[in-house]
Motif scaffolding. Structure first.
Motif, PDB file in Angstrom:
ATOM      1  N   CYS A 127       0.834  -1.216   0.000  1.00 54.14           N
ATOM      2  CA  CYS A 127       0.000   0.000   0.000  1.00 54.14           C
ATOM      3  C   CYS A 127       0.861   1.256   0.000  1.00 54.14           C
ATOM      4  O   CYS A 127       0.536   2.227  -0.701  1.00 54.14           O
ATOM      5  N   LEU A 128       1.933   1.256   0.759  1.00 51.20           N
ATOM      6  CA  LEU A 128       2.811   2.430   0.807  1.00 51.20           C
ATOM      7  C   LEU A 128       3.477   2.665  -0.550  1.00 51.20           C
ATOM      8  O   LEU A 128       3.631   3.808  -0.981  1.00 51.20           O
ATOM      9  N   ARG A 129       3.840   1.592  -1.236  1.00 54.42           N
ATOM     10  CA  ARG A 129       4.408   1.722  -2.581  1.00 54.42           C
ATOM     11  C   ARG A 129       3.373   2.348  -3.522  1.00 54.42           C
ATOM     12  O   ARG A 129       3.687   3.279  -4.266  1.00 54.42           O
ATOM     13  N   LEU A 130       2.132   1.857  -3.460  1.00 53.24           N
ATOM     14  CA  LEU A 130       1.071   2.417  -4.309  1.00 53.24           C
ATOM     15  C   LEU A 130       0.815   3.892  -3.972  1.00 53.24           C
ATOM     16  O   LEU A 130       0.587   4.705  -4.871  1.00 53.24           O
ATOM     17  N   ALA A 131       0.855   4.230  -2.693  1.00 55.16           N
ATOM     18  CA  ALA A 131       0.644   5.620  -2.276  1.00 55.16           C
ATOM     19  C   ALA A 131       1.732   6.526  -2.830  1.00 55.16           C
ATOM     20  O   ALA A 131       1.448   7.628  -3.325  1.00 55.16           O
ATOM     21  N   LYS A 132       2.973   6.072  -2.772  1.00 50.62           N
ATOM     22  CA  LYS A 132       4.080   6.866  -3.318  1.00 50.62           C
ATOM     23  C   LYS A 132       3.929   7.030  -4.828  1.00 50.62           C
ATOM     24  O   LYS A 132       4.118   8.121  -5.366  1.00 50.62           O
ATOM     25  N   GLU A 133       3.581   5.944  -5.510  1.00 49.16           N
ATOM     26  CA  GLU A 133       3.392   6.008  -6.961  1.00 49.16           C
ATOM     27  C   GLU A 133       2.262   6.961  -7.338  1.00 49.16           C
ATOM     28  O   GLU A 133       2.319   7.615  -8.381  1.00 49.16           O
ATOM     29  N   ASP A 181       7.846  10.511   5.089  1.00 55.35           N
ATOM     30  CA  ASP A 181       8.368   9.672   6.175  1.00 55.35           C
ATOM     31  C   ASP A 181       8.306   8.181   5.878  1.00 55.35           C
ATOM     32  O   ASP A 181       8.634   7.364   6.737  1.00 55.35           O
ATOM     33  N   ILE A 182       7.886   7.812   4.679  1.00 55.57           N
ATOM     34  CA  ILE A 182       7.821   6.390   4.322  1.00 55.57           C
ATOM     35  C   ILE A 182       9.239   5.886   4.099  1.00 55.57           C
ATOM     36  O   ILE A 182       9.966   6.389   3.241  1.00 55.57           O
ATOM     37  N   SER A 183       9.611   4.901   4.858  1.00 54.30           N
ATOM     38  CA  SER A 183      10.953   4.322   4.764  1.00 54.30           C
ATOM     39  C   SER A 183      11.104   3.542   3.461  1.00 54.30           C
ATOM     40  O   SER A 183      10.292   2.669   3.170  1.00 54.30           O
ATOM     41  N   PRO A 184      12.152   3.812   2.701  1.00 57.75           N
ATOM     42  CA  PRO A 184      12.395   3.013   1.483  1.00 57.75           C
ATOM     43  C   PRO A 184      12.515   1.527   1.799  1.00 57.75           C
ATOM     44  O   PRO A 184      12.135   0.688   1.000  1.00 57.75           O
ATOM     45  N   ALA A 185      13.019   1.195   2.980  1.00 56.43           N
ATOM     46  CA  ALA A 185      13.197  -0.210   3.358  1.00 56.43           C
ATOM     47  C   ALA A 185      11.855  -0.932   3.468  1.00 56.43           C
ATOM     48  O   ALA A 185      11.740  -2.093   3.065  1.00 56.43           O
ATOM     49  N   ILE A 186      10.841  -0.263   4.001  1.00 63.63           N
ATOM     50  CA  ILE A 186       9.537  -0.917   4.139  1.00 63.63           C
ATOM     51  C   ILE A 186       8.903  -1.137   2.770  1.00 63.63           C
ATOM     52  O   ILE A 186       8.307  -2.182   2.506  1.00 63.63           O
TER      53      ILE A 186
END
Length: 170
Positions: free
Chosen positions: A106-112, A161-166
């Motif tokens: 979900c965080l990846r989709l949010a960033k995209e 604040d979304i960590s690239p690692a997550i």
């Protein structure tokens, strides 16, 4: 653990996992029969959301819905945010990373999508999920009205604040 988009063939498994995941809360919610009936239709969220599944050894271990900016959502989430909805993990598969991998998806989709914030709502009765969200960086920013007698709060994470690692877990 592999995270991917839900396909039609996954729908019944997603609904079964949702019912199983919420079964432990049967004494917490008012009007449990009606509540679990709605939970058991989780796959219908795919009509307005990106429905992701976590798969391991050919079985659905969990699912989650991502509502991107501009998609219909509860009025306590601004329209430009991404929203994580209904994270569920099969009780037999808990502790194997499915929940964290689904949130990462979900965080990846949010960033995209360019969302400035990612929001979700959850309850203290969902203690394991709440600990995971807070460890990822979500912060409670307001109380929400109870849902069927259970207290809820809104949690938010700034995209910055979304960590690239997550995100790599997805």
């Amino acid at each position: 653990m592999r995270v991917r988009a839900c396909v039609e063939a996954d729908r019944e498994a997603v609904n079964a996992v949702a019912r199983a995941a919420f079964a432990q809360y049967s004494r917490d919610y008012d009007d449990w029969p009606s509540f679990i009936e709605g939970i058991g239709r989780m796959a219908e969220l795919a009509a307005n959301a990106d429905l992701l599944v976590a798969e391991r050894d050919g079985a659905i271990a969990g699912a989650v819905a991502h509502l991107g900016p501009g998609r219909p959502r509860a009025d306590f989430f601004p329209g430009e945010w991404s929203v994580i909805r209904m994270l569920v993990v099969d009780p037999a598969r808990r502790g194997q990373g499915a929940g964290r991998a689904l949130v990462a998806g979900c965080l990846r989709l949010a960033k995209e999508a360019g969302a400035p914030f990612v929001g979700l709502h959850t309850s203290p009765v969902m203690a394991s999920a709440l600990r995971m969200y807070e460890a990822i960086g979500f912060v409670r920013d307001r109380d929400l009205a109870p849902i069927r007698g259970v207290p809820y709060g809104r949690y938010v994470l700034a995209a910055a604040d979304i960590s690239p690692a997550i995100v790599l877990l997805a």
